[in-house]
Scaffold this active site. Structure first.
Site, PDB file in Angstrom:
ATOM      1  N   TYR A 175     -30.399  10.011  27.678  1.00 30.98           N
ATOM      2  CA  TYR A 175     -31.298  11.161  27.584  1.00 30.98           C
ATOM      3  C   TYR A 175     -32.734  10.665  27.574  1.00 30.98           C
ATOM      4  O   TYR A 175     -33.033   9.620  28.137  1.00 30.98           O
ATOM      5  CB  TYR A 175     -30.943  12.038  26.369  1.00 30.98           C
ATOM      6  N   ARG A 228     -39.322  23.159  35.015  1.00 27.75           N
ATOM      7  CA  ARG A 228     -40.179  22.481  34.025  1.00 27.75           C
ATOM      8  C   ARG A 228     -39.353  21.409  33.321  1.00 27.75           C
ATOM      9  O   ARG A 228     -38.973  21.551  32.169  1.00 27.75           O
ATOM     10  CB  ARG A 228     -40.716  23.496  33.005  1.00 27.75           C
ATOM     11  N   LYS A 246     -27.619  16.713  28.385  1.00 30.40           N
ATOM     12  CA  LYS A 246     -27.472  17.544  27.189  1.00 30.40           C
ATOM     13  C   LYS A 246     -26.006  17.694  26.799  1.00 30.40           C
ATOM     14  O   LYS A 246     -25.650  17.620  25.612  1.00 30.40           O
ATOM     15  CB  LYS A 246     -28.075  18.934  27.434  1.00 30.40           C
ATOM     16  N   GLU A 318     -32.218  25.751  29.695  1.00 29.51           N
ATOM     17  CA  GLU A 318     -32.879  24.461  29.520  1.00 29.51           C
ATOM     18  C   GLU A 318     -33.942  24.241  30.590  1.00 29.51           C
ATOM     19  O   GLU A 318     -33.671  24.362  31.792  1.00 29.51           O
ATOM     20  CB  GLU A 318     -31.840  23.341  29.603  1.00 29.51           C
ATOM     21  N   ASP A 319     -35.158  23.948  30.141  1.00 29.17           N
ATOM     22  CA  ASP A 319     -36.259  23.551  31.024  1.00 29.17           C
ATOM     23  C   ASP A 319     -36.585  24.586  32.099  1.00 29.17           C
ATOM     24  O   ASP A 319     -36.857  24.249  33.264  1.00 29.17           O
ATOM     25  CB  ASP A 319     -35.970  22.192  31.661  1.00 29.17           C
ATOM     26  N   ASP A 341     -33.049  25.932  24.157  1.00 35.97           N
ATOM     27  CA  ASP A 341     -33.317  24.736  23.358  1.00 35.97           C
ATOM     28  C   ASP A 341     -34.807  24.435  23.277  1.00 35.97           C
ATOM     29  O   ASP A 341     -35.292  23.941  22.257  1.00 35.97           O
ATOM     30  CB  ASP A 341     -32.563  23.551  23.949  1.00 35.97           C
ATOM     31  N   ASP A 342     -35.549  24.711  24.342  1.00 35.99           N
ATOM     32  CA  ASP A 342     -36.986  24.420  24.341  1.00 35.99           C
ATOM     33  C   ASP A 342     -37.729  25.311  23.355  1.00 35.99           C
ATOM     34  O   ASP A 342     -38.703  24.885  22.732  1.00 35.99           O
ATOM     35  CB  ASP A 342     -37.563  24.610  25.749  1.00 35.99           C
ATOM     36  N   ASN A 483     -42.272  15.076  25.661  1.00 36.90           N
ATOM     37  CA  ASN A 483     -41.401  14.098  26.318  1.00 36.90           C
ATOM     38  C   ASN A 483     -41.733  14.012  27.804  1.00 36.90           C
ATOM     39  O   ASN A 483     -42.235  14.976  28.374  1.00 36.90           O
ATOM     40  CB  ASN A 483     -39.927  14.522  26.160  1.00 36.90           C
ATOM     41  N   ASN A 527     -36.178  14.904  17.512  1.00 35.03           N
ATOM     42  CA  ASN A 527     -35.394  15.085  18.738  1.00 35.03           C
ATOM     43  C   ASN A 527     -34.487  16.297  18.592  1.00 35.03           C
ATOM     44  O   ASN A 527     -33.783  16.441  17.593  1.00 35.03           O
ATOM     45  CB  ASN A 527     -34.562  13.817  18.994  1.00 35.03           C
TER      46      ASN A 527
END
Length: 627
Positions: A175, A228, A246, A318-319, A341-342, A483, A527
């Site tokens: 990751y 993103r 993930k 995610e993203d 999650d973000d 990150n 994290n």
């Protein structure tokens, strides 16, 4: 008591019966016989697990453990089923069942492996030592990443054995930060698909695409549109590395079964010119779809997921870019089991760190002032959860607690005079104050005790900013969360050096320990991997049908409780990752307890001991003995 295997076995028998009708008489008899054999094996496994279960704690693993993956079934004999019994050359090519040189003499005879392997029989532990030795010889992190992907594709259990036993060493490989580089070069290192790709070409056929995935009992989906990726921007279809990574952590850290996890990338194009001109790019070569075309594709996807996998499948966004992430979460949180999650995962892990840090700096959450650099998904998500927890602790309105939290975006401090031009998710943070154009000036006038970076832009916590923080805080709290490592707002060494060793520091990606004036500082890592695996496990084992903010607060509370005095003495506000499986079990239990309390659980009755039940449901990578 829950019945194991029933759904998967009935699906197999239906498919076997259909295959028998399509084939000739001899084939029909073989398929029917194999169906009966599997039915008997399923019943044997079911009786064994039922006998193992303790009615007081309901410890017996989760439902439909068709591959023998849960801890509760670790000692049971299993049959290496695919569509038929895997044997010979095909067994060695099946990553779910392959054990390499660890097949016993008896298994080599039973499954036609004689001559296909060297004569030596080795243990899984020896295999692990050999592979770790090989991995450590690679000097380039991406080489280690590729080697781990190769291992996962040929021997799944050994892959997770390595990752679980060496989590602190291998987490940065599978990751962040290495996964960022892997996504950038995904077209070049792509070998075989590890998930589903759903593009605009599949519009109107998404349900059919989902049915192409070989496993039907999916519990967790991680999906991205690649717009993103970390702090690297639009990587289009090559963002698949994120869902894959993930879900590897869902299994290794949270104990979700690999067979129950599905990575998905939604390909609507990319605006990245470099990728559009790259001959090795694996996605659609067009500009990103947006507006109604985008919304229609995502809506079809969400409806198809619910139709194919049911109400209780967890979909983790995610993203996604800000403008889509908030809209998707708002649109589907009332009708699906969804989690971003973000926005929510980052918020939960940061809140846990802040609750823990109070033991070092004193006071309550409401006694401190918070300043964020970055007002996107992560920044506003963290800010909202902090305000919500303050409100819960003090009994005061959330609007009142928001006034202690300030955000800086690319145009400066978010203040009420900018209200008309702000995106909707920034408006709650527009406070009465004169305009401030940059971070340093904002630090000087707001005088925060906690500085949090979620900007995705590296080196923005400059020496002047950090030294100003230290000028009015005995122990300034500095969280550089962006990150990968290259995008971190400052390094651990900079934070400790510029504050003369007084900073309480944590980052999104790992940093090595820092020596300063004879003292060793061990930087913490805020994290998301602390939270989402345990949260997901808690939702799955309780059969949750919706995610509520109270569950995120429960996850934060459980994580904060795992920080020991020994950790505090080292300046850590998070526990070490080497204990992550135990941490995840406690988070899962706390989350599940909240699900039951809110009346959103469907797995009934509630187990008496949720921690033991969570542990019994966790995947273990030890090789199973084959019939």
């Amino acid at each position: 008591m829950l019945s194991l295997f029933s759904s998967s076995s009935s699906k197999f028998l239906r498919r076997a019966a259909a295959a028998g009708v399509q084939c000739g008489g001899r084939r029909r008899g073989v398929v029917a016989r194999r169906g009966r054999e599997k039915g008997k094996a399923v019943m044997d496994n079911t009786r064994a697990v039922e006998a193992y279960m303790d009615p007081k704690v309901t410890v017996g693993g989760g439902v439909e453990d068709a591959y023998g993956e849960d801890r509760a079934t670790e000692e049971q004999l299993v049959t290496p089923w695919t569509f038929s019994v895997a044997s010979g050359y095909n067994l060695l090519r099946d990553p779910h069942h392959n054990k390499g040189l660890a097949f016993t003499e008896k298994e080599r005879d039973a499954h036609y492996l004689r001559g296909l392997l060297p004569p030596i029989v080795v243990s899984q532990e020896l295999q692990e030592r050999k592979l770790m030795s090989s991995l450590r010889q690679y000097k380039v992190p991406l080489q280690r990443y590729v080697a781990m992907v190769d291992l996962q594709e040929r021997n799944e259990r050994l892959f997770f054995k390595l990752l679980i036993d060496n989590v602190e060493e291998l987490l940065p490989v599978v990751y962040t930060p290495t996964v960022g580089e892997a996504c950038q070069k995904y077209g070049s290192i792509f070998r075989r698909p590890q998930g589903l790709y759903i593009s605009l070409k599949e519009k109107g056929k998404i349900l059919e695409v989902l049915k192409n995935w070989p496993v039907w009992s999916i519990q967790v989906i991680v999906v991205t549109d690649g717009e993103r990726i970390l702090g690297l921007g639009d990587l289009g279809c090559q963002g698949m590395g994120i869902p894959v990574g993930k879900l590897a952590l869902y299994t290794a850290l949270g104990g979700l079964r690999p067979s129950a996890c599905l990575p998905i990338t939604i390909d609507v194009g990319t605006n990245n010119e470099q990728l559009l001109n790259d001959e090795f790019y694996i996605g659609l070569r067009q500009r990103r779809a947006k507006g109604q075309e985008y919304d229609d594709l995502l809506h079809e996807f969400m409806c198809a997921v619910k139709q194919q996998y049911g109400e209780k499948v967890l979909v983790q966004f995610e993203d996604f870019a800000n403008h889509n992430a908030f809209d998707l979460l708002m649109r589907y949180s009332k009708t699906h089991l969804v989690f971003n999650d973000d926005i929510q995962g980052t918020a939960s892990v940061v809140l846990a760190g802040l609750v823990a840090v109070l033991k070092l700096v004193g006071g309550t959450l409401a006694d401190h002032t918070y300043l964020f650099l970055g007002a996107g998904e992560a920044g506003t998500g963290i800010a909202e959860l902090i305000a919500l927890e303050m409100s819960r602790q003090t009994g005061t309105p959330i609007e009142q607690n928001r006034e202690k939290i300030w955000l800086v975006d690319s145009k400066g401090l978010i203040v009420s005079s900018r209200l008309e031009s702000l995106q909707h998710f920034k408006k709650p943070w527009a406070h009465d104050h004169e305009p401030v154009n940059n971070l340093l000036d904002a630090v000087q006038v707001i005088k925060p005790s906690v500085l949090i970076g979620t900007s995705g832009v590296g080196k923005t916590f400059t020496q002047d900013v950090v030294e100003t923080m230290a000028s009015f805080n005995e122990k300034p709290v500095i969280l550089a969360l962006s990150n990968p490592t290259s995008q971190s707002e400052c390094t651990a060494e900079e934070a400790y050096t510029w504050t003369k060793g007084r900073a309480i520091f944590a980052s999104g990606s790992p940093f090595d320990p820092v020596e300063y004036e004879g003292k060793t500082f061990v930087p913490g890592q805020a994290n998301n991997a602390y939270i989402f695996p345990g949260l997901g496990l808690g939702l799955v084992i309780s059969g949750a049908i919706r995610v509520h903010d109270e569950m995120l607060l429960a996850a934060s509370e459980a994580l904060a409780q795992q920080v020991t005095q020994e950790n505090f003495d080292k300046g850590l506000i998070y526990p070490p990752f080497k204990n992550i499986r135990n941490i995840s079990a406690h988070i899962a239990a706390n989350v599940a307890a909240k699900v039951y309390e809110l009346g959103l659980a469907t797995r009934l009755p509630r187990p008496e001991n949720l921690v033991k039940y969570a542990e019994s449901c966790m995947y273990t990578p030890a090789y199973r003995s084959y019939r």
